[in-house]
Design a protein around this motif. Structure first.
Motif, PDB file in Angstrom:
ATOM      1  N   UNK A   1     -22.512  40.817  -3.227  1.00 21.98           N
ATOM      2  CA  UNK A   1     -21.122  41.176  -3.504  1.00 21.98           C
ATOM      3  C   UNK A   1     -20.603  40.484  -4.761  1.00 21.98           C
ATOM      4  N   UNK A   2     -20.937  39.214  -4.936  1.00 18.04           N
ATOM      5  CA  UNK A   2     -20.491  38.503  -6.137  1.00 18.04           C
ATOM      6  C   UNK A   2     -21.073  39.143  -7.389  1.00 18.04           C
TER       7      UNK A   2
ATOM      8  N   UNK B   1     -20.344  42.797 -12.156  1.00 15.40           N
ATOM      9  CA  UNK B   1     -20.789  43.966 -12.921  1.00 15.40           C
ATOM     10  C   UNK B   1     -19.659  44.984 -13.074  1.00 15.40           C
ATOM     11  N   UNK B   2     -18.832  45.136 -12.036  1.00 13.76           N
ATOM     12  CA  UNK B   2     -17.766  46.146 -12.099  1.00 13.76           C
ATOM     13  C   UNK B   2     -16.765  45.859 -13.209  1.00 13.76           C
ATOM     14  N   UNK B   3     -16.655  44.619 -13.626  1.00 16.29           N
ATOM     15  CA  UNK B   3     -15.686  44.268 -14.664  1.00 16.29           C
ATOM     16  C   UNK B   3     -16.113  44.717 -16.061  1.00 16.29           C
TER      17      UNK B   3
ATOM     18  N   UNK C   1     -22.524  49.934 -15.744  1.00 24.50           N
ATOM     19  CA  UNK C   1     -21.963  49.293 -14.561  1.00 24.50           C
ATOM     20  C   UNK C   1     -21.679  50.319 -13.466  1.00 24.50           C
ATOM     21  N   UNK C   2     -21.174  51.500 -13.860  1.00 24.80           N
ATOM     22  CA  UNK C   2     -20.908  52.555 -12.885  1.00 24.80           C
ATOM     23  C   UNK C   2     -22.195  52.969 -12.172  1.00 24.80           C
ATOM     24  N   UNK C   3     -23.275  53.051 -12.913  1.00 12.04           N
ATOM     25  CA  UNK C   3     -24.560  53.417 -12.308  1.00 12.04           C
ATOM     26  C   UNK C   3     -25.047  52.370 -11.318  1.00 12.04           C
TER      27      UNK C   3
ATOM     28  N   UNK D   1     -14.010  49.612  -3.291  1.00  5.77           N
ATOM     29  CA  UNK D   1     -12.879  48.943  -3.931  1.00  5.77           C
ATOM     30  C   UNK D   1     -13.139  48.696  -5.414  1.00  5.77           C
ATOM     31  N   UNK D   2     -14.370  48.248  -5.735  1.00  6.48           N
ATOM     32  CA  UNK D   2     -14.704  47.991  -7.141  1.00  6.48           C
ATOM     33  C   UNK D   2     -14.667  49.286  -7.960  1.00  6.48           C
TER      34      UNK D   2
END
Length: 373
Positions: free
Chosen positions: A232-233, A238-240, A246-248, A267-268
């Protein structure tokens, strides 16, 4: 002759039996006579050589046979045979016994006394020993010597077993120069084995990862980690980056076996990519985990997706009260309608509200524009 013994005196002698006072006085006078005879035979002899004097010089003395002859004529001759050799032995052994008792004490003081200054030396050497055990900052370039000293202290505390101490150290590390902070955290992350501390470092790096353009590889290596919190971390970091790569990465884990990972990915995706997450949120409305269904209902409600109305009406009958409440709130956001559905109401009241939603949707679904997939 009858002898009356009024009092028996016990003398502390070696191997001698207790004797009457009269006999003790006689024995004392006899010993004094014997000493006078020894002095007469060897008046110039030193006391130290008395023990090693030749026996032949003493034996021929004339008074000796006479002395022992007198002793044999006494009624009690047994104690005399023991007393005669013991008294000279005590006079010779007494000075010898005192010599070895002093030497060990002196040697003990000589050994212990120099050990007193050792404690200050150990206290001075302790910091150097701690730093030498922690080589995570090896090769890191520091802006100044003072920064190096502070960095060594903070990064050492960062690996403490106390979470409070680690959080304080992490806050101080963020105050260091950016190159020092990044280089140190990356090296600590590469050698860290504890999952909780790994999460903390990933979160710290993730907060500045996109801003400083850190390579995503730093985080993608942890997407397959066995610990859920670590994955999760890494996902949050990566989502930032908010780019296609990152989307992939995020969408590839939307079917993760852990429900919390699936929920956090939704959520991300919503935070970083907005409407691009809608197809995944619609599918997650049917997830087996109530937490995922609740998050998906909240996301489609925020995006005001008409495509989710039918599924949201079905979620009003969900076993989870939290899912029901989230679905009801989403329906109100999307349709601006309210059929007085309340989670705390009776079953009949809830069924009536659900029936009202179904009739309404049957009459109005054609008037709502269909969104492009």
């Amino acid at each position: 002759m009858q002898m009356v013994y009024e009092k028996r005196v016990i003398m502390p002698t070696r191997g001698l039996l207790a004797v009457p006072n009269d006999f003790a006085r006689f024995l004392g006078s006899t010993v004094r006579s014997l000493e006078k005879e020894f002095k007469y035979l060897s008046p110039s002899s030193r006391p130290a050589r008395a023990a090693s004097a030749p026996v032949a010089a003493v034996k021929p003395a004339a008074p000796k046979p006479c002395f022992f002859k007198n002793l044999l004529s006494m009624p009690c001759a047994k104690p005399v045979k023991v007393a005669a050799p013991v008294i000279p032995a005590v006079a010779v052994e007494a000075p010898k016994a005192s010599l070895p008792t002093v030497a060990p004490i002196i040697r003990h003081i000589d050994v212990v006394a120099p050990a007193a200054p050792v404690a200050p030396v150990a206290e001075v050497a302790a910091p150097a020993r701690i730093v030498s055990q922690d080589n995570v900052l090896q090769g890191v370039q520091f802006a100044s010597k003072s920064e190096q000293v502070r960095a060594e202290i903070y990064f050492r505390d960062l690996r403490s077993s106390s979470k409070v101490q680690r959080m304080e150290a992490l806050g101080e590390i963020k105050k260091l120069s950016r190159p020092t902070m990044i280089a140190g955290l990356r090296q600590v992350l590469a050698s860290e084995q504890d999952a909780l501390q790994t999460i903390e470092i990933l979160n710290a790096l993730g907060a500045i990862g996109a801003e400083t353009r850190l390579p995503k590889q730093l985080f993608t290596d942890y997407l397959s980690h066995g610990d859920t919190g670590v994955r999760l971390a890494a996902l949050r970091a990566i989502s930032k980056y908010n780019d296609e790569e990152a989307f992939g990465y995020l969408t590839s884990l939307i079917k993760d076996k852990n429900h919390e990972v699936r929920r956090q990915i939704l959520n991300c995706l919503c935070w970083s990519f907005s409407e691009r997450c809608l197809p995944f949120a619609l599918k997650s409305l049917h997830d087996i985990d109530p937490g995922v269904r609740k998050s998906a209902a909240g996301i489609v409600g925020t995006l005001r997706s008409h495509m989710a109305i039918s599924a949201l009406i079905s979620l009003l009958s969900d076993p989870s009260d939290e899912v029901q409440e989230s679905a009801s709130a989403a329906l109100k956001k999307i349709t601006k309608e309210d059929f007085d559905f309340k989670v705390s109401a009776s079953k009949k009241a809830k069924d009536d509200a659900i029936e009202g939603w179904r009739y309404w949707w049957r009459d109005h679904q054609t008037s709502f524009g269909r969104e492009k997939k």
